[in-house]
Design an enzyme around this catalytic site. Sequence first.
Site, PDB file in Angstrom:
ATOM      1  N   PRO A 113      -3.785   5.778  -9.752  1.00  0.00           N
ATOM      2  CA  PRO A 113      -4.056   5.669 -11.185  1.00  0.00           C
ATOM      3  C   PRO A 113      -2.862   5.262 -12.047  1.00  0.00           C
ATOM      4  O   PRO A 113      -2.968   5.265 -13.274  1.00  0.00           O
ATOM      5  CB  PRO A 113      -4.515   7.090 -11.542  1.00  0.00           C
ATOM      6  N   GLY A 114      -1.726   4.941 -11.433  1.00  0.00           N
ATOM      7  CA  GLY A 114      -0.653   4.371 -12.225  1.00  0.00           C
ATOM      8  C   GLY A 114       0.559   5.265 -12.445  1.00  0.00           C
ATOM      9  O   GLY A 114       1.436   4.932 -13.234  1.00  0.00           O
ATOM     10  N   CYS A 230       1.605   9.993   1.035  1.00  0.00           N
ATOM     11  CA  CYS A 230       1.674  11.438   0.781  1.00  0.00           C
ATOM     12  C   CYS A 230       1.021  12.170   1.946  1.00  0.00           C
ATOM     13  O   CYS A 230       0.215  13.065   1.745  1.00  0.00           O
ATOM     14  CB  CYS A 230       1.036  11.778  -0.562  1.00  0.00           C
TER      15      CYS A 230
END
Length: 302
Positions: A113-114, A230
């Site tokens: 999402p940025g 991640c």
Amino acid sequence: MTSSIPVGLDRYRDIIPEWDEFLAACRRPLAVDLRVNTLRIRPEELRARLENQGIPLGRFDWEPTYFRTTQPVGATVEHWAGLYYLQEIVQSVPVAALDPRPGELVLDLCAAPGGKTTDIAARMENRGCLIANEPNGRRQQALLANVNRIGAWNTTVAEYRGQDFPLGDGFDRVLVDAPCSAEGTLRKEPSLQAGASAPAIRRLAGIQAMLILRGFDLLRVGGWLVYSTCTFAPEENEAIVAHLLERRQARILPLSVPFPHACAVTAWDGVRYPKEVAGCLRIYPHHLDSGGGFVARIERVA
Ligand SMILES: C[S@@+](CC[C@H](N)C(=O)[O-])C[C@H]1O[C@@H](n2cnc3c(N)ncnc32)[C@H](O)[C@@H]1O
């Protein structure tokens, strides 16, 4: 990449020396970290504004644009106005490794999402050109909203599958923050405490192998690629970097960071990786009392 992958975090016991600390951190609630949007406000100014509202903020000596709090800070005027972005401190590491500079041409290949896109734009001081690529339409909406909220005016959004991103002018920097099995986010998503499933790891490793090659091919000679995930699975981390090293003129630029971390592994499940892979970073939840992840920095050589 192996054919049988046992599931469960237990399979990482041999590569995580501080196993009990790791497990304890995985079970603790996560603190709230925020990154100051330096395009709009200085860290000390934001701190004063939030502390005046009774929100105490702890700092990180090695990363002055981040604060940590125990209070919810998602519904403040300052957040809506884009003065900060809620983001775990571990997410700062790939962008610091990328080290984007004002005026450069930078690609964020898997951007929504940025969180990292907006960090990159801030480090570029909104100068140069940042392409934020995201193929998923719904996630792209979130990316656009965040680019707008933060005021990342040097950023434009593209929507290719990363492996199909058109080859052309060489980028100075490319970030491949790959879709992954996300085991390092298990403190936010308890279902991941059981570890990722073997089919998911295999499917994602196939996509990651394509993304790292395309990301690398988009660099100019001398440009840097950062590959990050991640997750803890070596099949999605070291194996993907090894896949690139076997196929391209690539050099690992070893990372040195001012906080506790682990080196990448050079062998896993009967497979050996090139020894240079040890220059990549593994970060576990107990290291920063945050999420976990993997970061590799790679240069394109002539
Ligand atoms: C780990 S998330 C990126 C997080 C983001 N960098 C951030 O910091 O906010 C991975 C992203 O890759 C996207 N993705 C999935 N498949 C992709 C592909 N083939 N090419 C490029 N992006 C892809 C996902 O939709 C997801 O938004």
